[in-house]
Design a protein around this motif. Structure first.
Motif, mmCIF file in Angstrom:
data_model
loop_
_atom_site.group_PDB
_atom_site.id
_atom_site.type_symbol
_atom_site.label_atom_id
_atom_site.label_comp_id
_atom_site.label_asym_id
_atom_site.label_seq_id
_atom_site.Cartn_x
_atom_site.Cartn_y
_atom_site.Cartn_z
ATOM 1 N N ASP A 388 -27.625 25.692 4.195
ATOM 2 C CA ASP A 388 -27.578 27.148 4.331
ATOM 3 C C ASP A 388 -28.970 27.768 4.229
ATOM 4 O O ASP A 388 -29.308 28.688 4.978
ATOM 5 C CB ASP A 388 -26.670 27.735 3.253
ATOM 6 N N ALA A 391 -30.902 27.129 7.418
ATOM 7 C CA ALA A 391 -30.466 28.031 8.480
ATOM 8 C C ALA A 391 -31.105 29.401 8.310
ATOM 9 O O ALA A 391 -31.590 30.013 9.275
ATOM 10 C CB ALA A 391 -28.950 28.134 8.476
ATOM 11 N N LYS A 398 -25.625 29.830 10.571
ATOM 12 C CA LYS A 398 -25.233 28.747 9.663
ATOM 13 C C LYS A 398 -24.082 27.905 10.193
ATOM 14 O O LYS A 398 -23.922 26.745 9.787
ATOM 15 C CB LYS A 398 -24.913 29.301 8.279
#
Length: 795
Positions: A388, A391, A398
């Motif tokens: 996460d 991203a 994500k």
């Protein structure tokens, strides 16, 4: 014709009737003739020398039968509490494994360490006498944090364990990882903590032990997930009791979660004391005592780095973890943060190179061992949090970054760079279904509506995979297990066609009495209410390894399936004899054995009756009776996987986080009973939610005192904390067991902590928050928000 009580049926749990009507039989319910009561005196200090113990005043009190200390333990030559799964340093030398006496000798190493065992006619008398035992301590400096424990100036728990280092362990290809990092377009770095937890099963631990001087036989009733292992460890290695003179029984049990899969000092002491004092003895753990003596879970400090190409493709993962194993080496303790952790860092992704190093450290805290998920939630939390963050840093959606790196369904079987070979799976399918059920695309509208109410709304997702079905013995042995990990089942068919299943696993909330009956019902056509399931008694059930690691169906159920197939094979032989036909011409369908292509048939009940009245059997080729047994050792682990989505709302004025929705789509292989699988998912998700938002086992860093030693200070999740949970399946079958099952007992705890924290971080993104430690408590969130507000105002 569909079997209404067979595989796939939503059959209500058979065992619930006695539980809901108060007719369960628990260890605490036992009232045996002449039964005395025991109480453990526990250390108030985290680290201290035992200078002297004076028991005279206690022995003079009313009703006292005996006071036992480490001196008597040493005098009788009892072995220490054993470790069943060892690990090695990176150079191959064994881990440091100092002695773990059942009652403290020389030193205490955590608050709650057992110092003496007081036995009296009543529990009240034993408690009063325990307070009269005078213990002289010389208090020593304590260390609680695992990172601090490894520093050169840290207090030393053991003279022969330099630097408090239990083991320095590693897995993976370090050179390949370093090469990948050298060519990476982007590197994401993250430091995080996996908070320590207390298991808190509904039923606290308890034990009753007796010794029969006539038969020279010991009996131990204990709240244990693995009766045969306790019998073996206590009998063969600690108390030197011949196995045929030792019976271990675990009746009904109110939850385990791994907390009760450990060989405990209390079981050793009470069994030994029953003979030494010549009395049946009962001990029941108080809830506050459990906080100080039950094994804790998790407690990792981790630094992770993910190397990515410019398009977001994962190149390599590097993880360095310091794991707290507490004051002693527990039964499976060193295995949890190593063998059950690092091999799952591949997750569901095609990361080419992975390297993980783990240092396991002794500290002055309760020993750490298995807790629901055991290593796999910790690995998933590291992986799904860093994905996460990557991203976010690279400006990639994500969901999209996961899809770019996910193992496609046609790539299975898939060999990871960290040992595991996944046999089947379709996590992209799980992800698509989860996003649809969660209405991922409609989140912006819900976020805007929350904003109108002054709330922050976040959405998070995680994908996961776990290795469970513990076994297989060959693989486990290569990883340090000190024994086998097969499972056993026996099927006893009575002359009336009723069936008794004798299974080596243990049922403590999973619904085994129902699901095992469904397997046999499916195969034999016998209604489930005519099938009895027996477990937890080493005198009734053949040797088995117990319940943990989501192994009951994958290993125990497979053994049961094989034993039932043997029953069918013998039934066909009997039917062929009765119908005067070739065995190859006998088919079994709709509860009857018939000659293929004819109407000549015998019912299952007729075959059973004939098996026990073999008046004209050809006894040289066909034995009477109808009972079969099977031991099953699988060739591989099983690999449940899935995708979870959570939404949270945060009140920015108080920091309170409300979990408002949760969706879980899981691949657990063949579903034997959908209601039971859904219940297991709900329970696991609730426990993961507890870790993410509420639960935290906290010690005072200087004194080593447990600050969260009751439910006043340790926040267990309540029913009103839990939203409606949407559970769905996306099935691919396990390819190496007869049933195609993978396991469902722990998947909820594996996906949920990272899913919920990802949602919390998403809600806090406007404040520049990249990571939130667990638990995401109101004070922690409030400080993050208010720490960021000045910076936002300056912009």
């Amino acid at each position: 014709m569909t079997n209404p009580t067979g595989i796939g049926a939503e059959l209500r749990r058979k065992e619930d009737k006695r539980f809901l009507t108060g007719r369960g039989s628990y260890v605490t319910d036992l009232k045996l003739p002449g039964m005395a009561h025991g109480v453990f005196l526990r250390s108030p200090h985290a680290h201290a020398k035992l200078v002297a113990i004076d028991t005279a005043a206690a022995m003079a009190m009313p009703g006292i039968i005996g006071v036992l200390t480490g001196a008597e333990v040493a005098e009788d030559g009892l072995g220490g509490v054993p470790c069943a799964w060892g690990i090695n340093f990176t150079d191959g030398t064994p881990m440091k494994e100092p002695a773990y006496p059942a009652l403290a000798q020389g030193k205490v190493r955590h608050v709650g360490d057992a110092v003496a065992f007081v036995v009296a006619e009543t529990a009240e008398q034993a408690r009063a006498a325990a307070e009269a035992v005078i213990v002289e301590y010389e208090e020593l400096p304590a260390v609680i944090n695992a990172e601090d424990a490894l520093k050169p100036d840290a207090p030393q728990l053991y003279d022969d364990v330099p630097g408090n280092l239990n083991c320095d362990w590693a897995l993976g290809d370090k050179a390949a990882v370093e090469a990948a990092f050298a060519r990476a377009a982007h590197i994401t770095r993250l430091e995080l903590t996996n908070n320590r937890l207390v298991g808190n099963p509904m039923e606290p631990r308890a034990a009753v032990a007796s010794y029969d001087f006539a038969s020279e036989k010991y009996t131990l009733f204990s709240t244990t997930q693995l009766p045969h292992i306790i019998k073996l460890l206590l009998g063969a290695f600690i108390l030197k009791i011949p196995q045929h003179r030792f019976r271990v029984v675990c009746p009904d049990m109110g939850g385990g979660f791994g907390v009760k899969q450990v060989c405990y000092a209390e079981e050793i002491i009470i069994t030994w004391a029953a003979k030494r004092l010549g009395r049946t003895i009962k001990w029941v753990c108080e809830r506050s005592e459990g906080f100080l003596s039950d094994r804790h879970g998790r407690d990792h400090i981790t630094k992770a780095e993910l190397a990515l190409a410019a398009d977001g493709t994962f190149l390599a993962l590097k993880v360095e973890t310091i794991a707290n194993i507490g004051g002693y080496v527990s039964t499976f303790g060193p295995n949890i943060p190593t063998n059950l952790y690092a091999p799952l860092l591949a997750g569901v992704y095609r990361t080419p190179a992975i390297w993980c190093s783990v240092k396991t450290a002794f500290t002055n805290s309760v020993p750490v061992d298995a807790y629901r998920g055991a290593g796999r939630p910790e690995a998933t939390f590291v992986l799904e949090r860093i994905v996460d963050v990557a991203a976010m840093e690279m400006g990639i959606d994500k969901v999209e970054i996961r899809r770019r790196n996910m193992i496609p369904p046609d790539a299975y079987p898939y060999q990871t760079p960290v040992l595991m070979n996944y046999d089947s799976g379709d996590v992209p399918g799980c992800l698509d279904k989860a996003l649809a059920l969660a209405d991922w695309d409609g989140f912006a509208a819900r976020k805007a509506e929350s904003a109108k109410q002054g709330k922050l709304r976040g959405i998070g997702l995680s994908t996961y995979i776990e290795a469970c079905g513990l076994a297989p013995s060959r693989i486990a042995a290569s990883l340090g297990v000190r024994g086998g990990l097969f499972e056993s089942a026996a099927v006893r068919v009575h002359p009336t066609g009723h069936v008794t299943i004798l299974i080596g696993t243990h049922n403590h909330g999973q619904g085994h009495e129902t699901t095992y009956a469904q397997i046999v019902s499916q195969k034999l056509g016998v209604p489930a209410d005519r099938i009895e399931v027996v477990c937890g008694d080493t005198d009734r059930v053949q040797f088995g390894l117990g319940t943990y690691g989501s192994r009951s169906l994958a290993v125990g159920g497979s053994a049961l399936s094989k034993a039932t197939d043997k029953i069918l094979t013998k039934c066909r032989k009997i039917a062929a004899h009765m119908l005067e036909a070739a065995e190859t011409d006998i088919v079994f369908e709709d509860g009857a054995f018939r000659v293929a292509g004819t109407d000549r048939a015998k019912s299952f009940e007729e075959i059973c009756g004939s098996a026990y009245t073999p008046v004209n059997f050809p006894l040289e080729t066909l034995e009477p009776g109808l009972e079969e047994q099977s031991f099953y050792d699988p060739p591989n682990f099983t690999f449940p996987a899935g995708a979870h989505v959570a939404e949270v709302e945060i009140d920015p004025d108080t920091g309170h986080v409300q979990l408002v929705s949760y969706v879980a789509v899981d691949d657990v292989g063949t579903v034997i009973n959908p209601m039971i699988v859904e219940g297991q998912l709900h329970g696991g998700i609730a426990q993961g939610m507890g870790q993410a938002l509420y639960e935290d086992c906290v010690y005072d860093g200087s004194s080593g005192q447990l600050l969260s030693g009751s439910f006043m200070d340790y926040a267990m999740p309540r029913a009103d904390h839990t939203p409606k949970v949407t559970v769905a399946s996306h099935i691919t079958k396990c390819t190496h067991n007869d049933l195609g099952v993978k396991g469902a007992g722990e998947v909820g705890t594996i996906g949920s902590p990272s899913t919920i924290i990802n949602a919390v971080v998403d809600a806090l993104a406007p404040y520049g928050v990249k990571h939130v430690e667990m638990p995401a408590s109101p004070p922690r969130i409030w400080h993050l928000i208010n720490g960021a507000r000045p910076a936002l105002a300056a912009e």
